[in-house]
Write a protein that holds these residues in place. Structure first.
Motif, PDB file in Angstrom:
ATOM      1  N   LEU A 132       0.879  -1.237   0.174  1.00 49.87           N
ATOM      2  CA  LEU A 132       0.279  -0.053   0.031  1.00 49.87           C
ATOM      3  C   LEU A 132       0.966   1.485  -0.102  1.00 49.87           C
ATOM      4  CD1 LEU A 132      -2.874  -0.959   2.436  1.00 49.87           C
ATOM      5  CD2 LEU A 132      -3.070  -0.632  -0.075  1.00 49.87           C
ATOM      6  N   GLY A 133       2.142   1.185   0.638  1.00 48.73           N
ATOM      7  CA  GLY A 133       2.947   2.384   0.761  1.00 48.73           C
ATOM      8  C   GLY A 133       3.539   2.557  -0.441  1.00 48.73           C
ATOM      9  N   SER A 134       3.785   1.454  -1.208  1.00 50.14           N
ATOM     10  CA  SER A 134       4.430   1.516  -2.774  1.00 50.14           C
ATOM     11  C   SER A 134       3.468   2.152  -3.443  1.00 50.14           C
ATOM     12  CB  SER A 134       5.066   0.177  -2.997  1.00 50.14           C
ATOM     13  OG  SER A 134       5.925  -0.273  -2.016  1.00 50.14           O
ATOM     14  N   ALA A 135       2.284   1.766  -3.284  1.00 46.86           N
ATOM     15  CA  ALA A 135       1.188   2.279  -4.298  1.00 46.86           C
ATOM     16  C   ALA A 135       0.889   3.386  -4.110  1.00 46.86           C
ATOM     17  CB  ALA A 135      -0.304   1.467  -4.025  1.00 46.86           C
ATOM     18  N   GLY A 136       1.127   4.052  -3.000  1.00 44.63           N
ATOM     19  CA  GLY A 136       0.789   5.420  -2.578  1.00 44.63           C
ATOM     20  C   GLY A 136       2.062   6.187  -3.218  1.00 44.63           C
ATOM     21  N   LEU A 137       3.427   5.864  -3.079  1.00 41.71           N
ATOM     22  CA  LEU A 137       4.353   6.330  -3.741  1.00 41.71           C
ATOM     23  C   LEU A 137       4.373   6.424  -5.227  1.00 41.71           C
ATOM     24  CD1 LEU A 137       7.241   7.577  -2.636  1.00 41.71           C
ATOM     25  CD2 LEU A 137       8.126   5.260  -3.172  1.00 41.71           C
ATOM     26  N   LEU A 138       3.898   5.465  -5.686  1.00 40.89           N
ATOM     27  CA  LEU A 138       3.681   5.362  -7.280  1.00 40.89           C
ATOM     28  C   LEU A 138       2.411   6.340  -7.553  1.00 40.89           C
ATOM     29  CD1 LEU A 138       4.256   3.897  -9.854  1.00 40.89           C
ATOM     30  CD2 LEU A 138       2.577   2.370  -9.423  1.00 40.89           C
ATOM     31  N   SER A 139       1.604   6.569  -6.899  1.00 45.15           N
ATOM     32  CA  SER A 139       0.543   7.543  -7.111  1.00 45.15           C
ATOM     33  C   SER A 139       1.153   8.877  -7.072  1.00 45.15           C
ATOM     34  CB  SER A 139      -0.682   7.551  -6.157  1.00 45.15           C
ATOM     35  OG  SER A 139      -1.465   6.315  -6.089  1.00 45.15           O
ATOM     36  N   VAL A 140       2.081   9.173  -5.995  1.00 43.66           N
ATOM     37  CA  VAL A 140       2.567  10.356  -5.997  1.00 43.66           C
ATOM     38  C   VAL A 140       3.459  10.979  -7.183  1.00 43.66           C
ATOM     39  CG1 VAL A 140       4.537  11.784  -4.551  1.00 43.66           C
ATOM     40  CG2 VAL A 140       2.685  10.589  -3.492  1.00 43.66           C
ATOM     41  N   PHE A 141       4.178   9.727  -7.626  1.00 49.07           N
ATOM     42  CA  PHE A 141       4.937   9.789  -8.788  1.00 49.07           C
ATOM     43  C   PHE A 141       4.042  10.176 -10.045  1.00 49.07           C
ATOM     44  CE2 PHE A 141       6.546   7.213 -12.561  1.00 49.07           C
ATOM     45  CZ  PHE A 141       7.915   8.077 -12.612  1.00 49.07           C
ATOM     46  N   LEU A 142       3.042   9.402 -10.067  1.00 50.68           N
ATOM     47  CA  LEU A 142       2.238   9.626 -11.410  1.00 50.68           C
ATOM     48  C   LEU A 142       1.447  11.041 -11.325  1.00 50.68           C
ATOM     49  CD1 LEU A 142       0.053   6.335 -11.773  1.00 50.68           C
ATOM     50  CD2 LEU A 142       2.232   7.118 -13.098  1.00 50.68           C
ATOM     51  N   LEU A 143       1.119  11.437 -10.057  1.00 50.85           N
ATOM     52  CA  LEU A 143       0.829  13.047  -9.883  1.00 50.85           C
ATOM     53  C   LEU A 143       2.039  13.763 -10.330  1.00 50.85           C
ATOM     54  CD1 LEU A 143      -1.364  12.862  -6.635  1.00 50.85           C
ATOM     55  CD2 LEU A 143      -2.375  13.142  -9.030  1.00 50.85           C
ATOM     56  N   ARG A 144       2.945  13.865  -9.905  1.00 48.40           N
ATOM     57  CA  ARG A 144       4.341  14.724 -10.252  1.00 48.40           C
ATOM     58  C   ARG A 144       4.308  14.525 -11.662  1.00 48.40           C
ATOM     59  NH1 ARG A 144       7.277  18.641 -10.128  1.00 48.40           N
ATOM     60  NH2 ARG A 144       9.401  18.368 -10.446  1.00 48.40           N
ATOM     61  N   ILE A 145       4.091  13.627 -12.578  1.00 45.16           N
ATOM     62  CA  ILE A 145       4.173  13.752 -13.944  1.00 45.16           C
ATOM     63  C   ILE A 145       3.270  14.115 -14.751  1.00 45.16           C
ATOM     64  CG2 ILE A 145       3.949  12.098 -15.882  1.00 45.16           C
ATOM     65  CD1 ILE A 145       5.614  10.003 -14.309  1.00 45.16           C
ATOM     66  N   VAL A 146       1.761  14.153 -13.958  1.00 45.77           N
ATOM     67  CA  VAL A 146       0.662  14.922 -14.702  1.00 45.77           C
ATOM     68  C   VAL A 146       0.945  16.394 -14.324  1.00 45.77           C
ATOM     69  CG1 VAL A 146      -1.531  15.146 -14.474  1.00 45.77           C
ATOM     70  CG2 VAL A 146      -0.935  13.007 -14.450  1.00 45.77           C
ATOM     71  N   PHE A 147       1.252  16.845 -13.149  1.00 49.45           N
ATOM     72  CA  PHE A 147       1.378  18.116 -12.711  1.00 49.45           C
ATOM     73  C   PHE A 147       2.578  18.912 -13.570  1.00 49.45           C
ATOM     74  CE2 PHE A 147      -1.265  17.222  -8.985  1.00 49.45           C
ATOM     75  CZ  PHE A 147      -2.514  17.644  -9.588  1.00 49.45           C
ATOM     76  N   SER A 148       3.630  18.169 -13.701  1.00 52.86           N
ATOM     77  CA  SER A 148       4.899  18.703 -14.140  1.00 52.86           C
ATOM     78  C   SER A 148       4.804  18.567 -15.666  1.00 52.86           C
ATOM     79  CB  SER A 148       6.179  18.155 -13.733  1.00 52.86           C
ATOM     80  OG  SER A 148       6.244  16.613 -14.079  1.00 52.86           O
ATOM     81  N   GLN A 149       3.921  17.742 -16.171  1.00 57.39           N
ATOM     82  CA  GLN A 149       3.764  17.506 -17.722  1.00 57.39           C
ATOM     83  C   GLN A 149       5.092  17.088 -18.420  1.00 57.39           C
ATOM     84  OE1 GLN A 149       2.234  21.052 -19.354  1.00 57.39           O
ATOM     85  NE2 GLN A 149       0.054  21.103 -18.396  1.00 57.39           N
ATOM     86  N   GLY A 150       5.557  15.821 -17.404  1.00 53.43           N
ATOM     87  CA  GLY A 150       6.813  15.333 -18.009  1.00 53.43           C
ATOM     88  C   GLY A 150       6.649  14.113 -18.780  1.00 53.43           C
ATOM     89  N   TRP A 151       7.723  13.477 -19.008  1.00 57.98           N
ATOM     90  CA  TRP A 151       7.713  12.327 -19.755  1.00 57.98           C
ATOM     91  C   TRP A 151       8.563  10.902 -19.341  1.00 57.98           C
ATOM     92  CZ3 TRP A 151       4.826  13.666 -24.003  1.00 57.98           C
ATOM     93  CH2 TRP A 151       4.834  15.027 -24.179  1.00 57.98           C
ATOM     94  N   TYR A 152       8.288  11.020 -17.936  1.00 58.78           N
ATOM     95  CA  TYR A 152       9.226   9.997 -17.129  1.00 58.78           C
ATOM     96  C   TYR A 152       8.635   8.801 -17.092  1.00 58.78           C
ATOM     97  CZ  TYR A 152      10.755  14.702 -15.766  1.00 58.78           C
ATOM     98  OH  TYR A 152      11.036  15.908 -15.364  1.00 58.78           O
ATOM     99  N   ILE A 153       7.464   8.449 -17.434  1.00 53.63           N
ATOM    100  CA  ILE A 153       6.735   7.315 -17.156  1.00 53.63           C
ATOM    101  C   ILE A 153       7.188   6.149 -17.926  1.00 53.63           C
ATOM    102  CG2 ILE A 153       4.850   7.407 -18.754  1.00 53.63           C
ATOM    103  CD1 ILE A 153       3.197   6.425 -16.330  1.00 53.63           C
ATOM    104  N   ASP A 154       7.606   6.016 -19.169  1.00 50.85           N
ATOM    105  CA  ASP A 154       7.998   4.833 -19.823  1.00 50.85           C
ATOM    106  C   ASP A 154       8.958   4.029 -19.390  1.00 50.85           C
ATOM    107  OD1 ASP A 154       6.996   3.335 -22.245  1.00 50.85           O
ATOM    108  OD2 ASP A 154       9.130   3.647 -22.886  1.00 50.85           O
ATOM    109  N   ALA A 155      10.275   4.645 -19.125  1.00 52.60           N
ATOM    110  CA  ALA A 155      11.526   3.810 -18.404  1.00 52.60           C
ATOM    111  C   ALA A 155      10.995   2.991 -17.245  1.00 52.60           C
ATOM    112  CB  ALA A 155      12.779   4.595 -18.477  1.00 52.60           C
TER     113      ALA A 155
END
Length: 193
Positions: free
Chosen positions: A42-65
Protein backbone atom coordinates in the motif's frame (compact mmCIF):
# COMPACT_ATOMS: atom_id res chain seq x y z
CA UNK A 1 51.69 2.00 13.49
CA UNK A 2 48.57 2.52 11.48
CA UNK A 3 46.47 -0.36 10.29
CA UNK A 4 45.96 -0.37 6.51
CA UNK A 5 42.19 -0.74 7.00
CA UNK A 6 41.87 2.45 9.05
CA UNK A 7 41.30 5.75 7.24
CA UNK A 8 44.27 8.11 7.26
CA UNK A 9 42.40 11.24 8.35
CA UNK A 10 39.86 11.83 11.12
CA UNK A 11 37.39 13.44 8.66
CA UNK A 12 37.24 10.31 6.50
CA UNK A 13 36.77 8.17 9.62
CA UNK A 14 33.89 10.37 10.75
CA UNK A 15 32.18 10.19 7.35
CA UNK A 16 32.71 6.42 7.25
CA UNK A 17 31.15 6.04 10.72
CA UNK A 18 28.16 8.20 9.75
CA UNK A 19 27.69 6.17 6.55
CA UNK A 20 27.83 2.89 8.48
CA UNK A 21 25.28 4.23 11.00
CA UNK A 22 22.95 5.30 8.20
CA UNK A 23 23.25 1.89 6.50
CA UNK A 24 22.56 0.11 9.80
CA UNK A 25 19.47 2.26 10.47
CA UNK A 26 18.22 1.66 6.93
CA UNK A 27 18.63 -2.11 7.35
CA UNK A 28 16.86 -1.99 10.72
CA UNK A 29 13.95 -0.16 9.10
CA UNK A 30 13.75 -2.79 6.35
CA UNK A 31 13.89 -5.59 8.92
CA UNK A 32 11.06 -4.03 10.92
CA UNK A 33 8.71 -3.61 7.93
CA UNK A 34 9.37 -7.03 6.35
CA UNK A 35 6.39 -8.87 7.92
CA UNK A 36 3.85 -6.19 6.94
CA UNK A 37 3.29 -7.24 3.31
CA UNK A 38 -0.02 -5.44 2.77
CA UNK A 39 1.19 -2.18 4.30
CA UNK A 40 4.43 -2.30 2.31
CA UNK A 41 2.52 -2.68 -0.96
CA UNK A 42 0.00 0.00 0.00
CA UNK A 43 2.89 2.35 0.75
CA UNK A 44 4.45 1.55 -2.60
CA UNK A 45 1.11 2.14 -4.35
CA UNK A 46 0.87 5.51 -2.60
CA UNK A 47 4.40 6.36 -3.66
CA UNK A 48 3.58 5.36 -7.22
CA UNK A 49 0.48 7.59 -7.08
CA UNK A 50 2.63 10.52 -5.95
CA UNK A 51 5.00 9.78 -8.84
CA UNK A 52 2.14 9.70 -11.36
CA UNK A 53 0.68 12.93 -9.97
CA UNK A 54 4.10 14.54 -10.23
CA UNK A 55 4.27 13.53 -13.89
CA UNK A 56 0.80 14.90 -14.59
CA UNK A 57 1.42 18.23 -12.86
CA UNK A 58 4.92 18.72 -14.28
CA UNK A 59 3.76 17.54 -17.72
CA UNK A 60 6.90 15.43 -18.09
CA UNK A 61 7.75 12.25 -19.99
CA UNK A 62 9.21 10.11 -17.21
CA UNK A 63 6.83 7.18 -17.10
CA UNK A 64 7.95 4.82 -19.85
CA UNK A 65 11.37 3.71 -18.57
CA UNK A 66 9.95 3.21 -15.09
CA UNK A 67 7.00 1.19 -16.43
CA UNK A 68 9.23 -1.08 -18.52
CA UNK A 69 11.50 -1.73 -15.52
CA UNK A 70 8.48 -2.59 -13.33
CA UNK A 71 7.20 -4.88 -16.11
CA UNK A 72 10.57 -6.64 -16.16
CA UNK A 73 10.38 -7.11 -12.37
CA UNK A 74 6.81 -8.42 -12.64
CA UNK A 75 7.83 -11.01 -15.22
CA UNK A 76 10.70 -12.20 -13.03
CA UNK A 77 8.25 -12.38 -10.11
CA UNK A 78 5.81 -14.52 -12.10
CA UNK A 79 8.41 -16.91 -13.50
CA UNK A 80 9.55 -20.01 -11.65
CA UNK A 81 13.17 -20.17 -10.56
CA UNK A 82 13.52 -23.58 -12.16
CA UNK A 83 11.90 -23.51 -15.58
CA UNK A 84 10.10 -26.81 -16.35
CA UNK A 85 10.60 -26.36 -20.09
CA UNK A 86 14.38 -26.24 -19.61
CA UNK A 87 14.24 -29.28 -17.33
CA UNK A 88 12.20 -31.17 -19.95
CA UNK A 89 14.77 -30.27 -22.60
CA UNK A 90 17.64 -31.44 -20.39
CA UNK A 91 15.82 -34.69 -19.60
CA UNK A 92 15.17 -35.30 -23.30
CA UNK A 93 18.85 -34.67 -24.08
CA UNK A 94 19.91 -37.17 -21.40
CA UNK A 95 17.59 -39.86 -22.77
CA UNK A 96 18.65 -39.25 -26.39
CA UNK A 97 22.32 -39.09 -25.45
CA UNK A 98 22.16 -42.51 -23.83
CA UNK A 99 24.03 -41.43 -20.74
CA UNK A 100 25.58 -43.81 -18.25
CA UNK A 101 22.33 -44.58 -16.49
CA UNK A 102 19.88 -44.60 -19.42
CA UNK A 103 17.36 -47.32 -18.75
CA UNK A 104 18.89 -48.18 -15.38
CA UNK A 105 16.96 -45.68 -13.26
CA UNK A 106 13.77 -46.41 -11.39
CA UNK A 107 10.57 -45.32 -13.09
CA UNK A 108 8.89 -42.28 -11.63
CA UNK A 109 5.74 -40.36 -12.34
CA UNK A 110 6.92 -36.81 -12.70
CA UNK A 111 3.39 -35.39 -12.86
CA UNK A 112 2.45 -36.73 -9.41
CA UNK A 113 5.38 -35.44 -7.40
CA UNK A 114 5.05 -32.29 -5.30
CA UNK A 115 6.95 -29.40 -6.78
CA UNK A 116 6.53 -26.15 -4.84
CA UNK A 117 6.52 -22.91 -6.78
CA UNK A 118 9.77 -21.06 -6.20
CA UNK A 119 9.90 -17.63 -7.78
CA UNK A 120 12.79 -16.35 -9.82
CA UNK A 121 12.38 -13.02 -8.01
CA UNK A 122 11.02 -13.30 -4.44
CA UNK A 123 8.22 -11.01 -3.30
CA UNK A 124 10.50 -9.07 -0.96
CA UNK A 125 13.02 -8.32 -3.74
CA UNK A 126 10.20 -7.40 -6.12
CA UNK A 127 8.77 -4.94 -3.60
CA UNK A 128 12.15 -3.49 -2.66
CA UNK A 129 13.32 -3.07 -6.27
CA UNK A 130 10.06 -1.54 -7.47
CA UNK A 131 9.91 0.84 -4.50
CA UNK A 132 13.52 1.93 -4.99
CA UNK A 133 12.87 2.44 -8.71
CA UNK A 134 9.81 4.57 -7.92
CA UNK A 135 11.74 6.71 -5.41
CA UNK A 136 14.58 7.22 -7.90
CA UNK A 137 12.11 8.02 -10.69
CA UNK A 138 10.32 10.48 -8.40
CA UNK A 139 13.57 12.30 -7.63
CA UNK A 140 14.44 12.34 -11.33
CA UNK A 141 11.25 14.32 -12.01
CA UNK A 142 12.75 17.28 -10.16
CA UNK A 143 15.55 17.70 -12.70
CA UNK A 144 15.07 19.03 -16.21
CA UNK A 145 17.98 16.88 -17.43
CA UNK A 146 15.80 13.76 -17.23
CA UNK A 147 12.82 15.33 -19.02
CA UNK A 148 13.63 14.16 -22.54
CA UNK A 149 10.85 15.12 -24.94
CA UNK A 150 9.48 12.18 -26.89
CA UNK A 151 6.33 11.44 -28.80
CA UNK A 152 4.50 9.82 -25.91
CA UNK A 153 1.77 7.91 -27.80
CA UNK A 154 4.40 5.71 -29.42
CA UNK A 155 5.91 4.91 -26.01
CA UNK A 156 2.53 4.12 -24.50
CA UNK A 157 1.63 1.85 -27.43
CA UNK A 158 5.07 0.22 -27.18
CA UNK A 159 4.53 -0.49 -23.48
CA UNK A 160 1.08 -2.02 -23.99
CA UNK A 161 2.25 -4.18 -26.93
CA UNK A 162 5.25 -5.34 -24.89
CA UNK A 163 3.00 -6.05 -21.91
CA UNK A 164 0.46 -7.99 -24.01
CA UNK A 165 3.07 -10.11 -25.78
CA UNK A 166 5.10 -10.99 -22.70
CA UNK A 167 2.10 -11.67 -20.49
CA UNK A 168 0.46 -13.83 -23.16
CA UNK A 169 3.64 -15.90 -23.39
CA UNK A 170 3.90 -16.10 -19.59
CA UNK A 171 0.26 -17.14 -19.18
CA UNK A 172 0.66 -19.83 -21.86
CA UNK A 173 3.74 -21.08 -19.99
CA UNK A 174 1.77 -21.19 -16.69
CA UNK A 175 -1.06 -23.13 -18.34
CA UNK A 176 1.29 -25.57 -20.06
CA UNK A 177 3.22 -26.43 -16.88
CA UNK A 178 0.24 -26.06 -14.52
CA UNK A 179 1.58 -23.62 -11.96
CA UNK A 180 0.01 -20.62 -10.27
CA UNK A 181 2.46 -17.97 -9.06
CA UNK A 182 0.07 -16.51 -6.47
CA UNK A 183 -0.84 -17.87 -3.08
CA UNK A 184 -4.59 -17.39 -2.90
CA UNK A 185 -4.52 -17.88 0.85
CA UNK A 186 -6.63 -21.01 0.97
CA UNK A 187 -5.34 -23.48 3.48
CA UNK A 188 -5.29 -27.09 2.33
CA UNK A 189 -6.96 -29.43 4.82
CA UNK A 190 -6.27 -33.11 4.80
CA UNK A 191 -8.80 -35.51 6.32
CA UNK A 192 -11.92 -34.52 8.21
CA UNK A 193 -11.14 -33.03 11.61
Amino acid sequence: MMNSNEPSTPGVANVSMKLNDAQRQYQQLLDRITPFVLYRWLGSAGLLSVFLLRIVFSQGWYIDAHAIYILNLLLAFLQPKFDPSLQDDLLADEIEGGGEDSGESLPSQRDDEFRPFVRRLPEWQFWLSSTRATVIALFCTFSEAFDVPVYWPILVIYFFVLFALTMRRQIQHMIKYKYIPFDIGRKVRYGSH
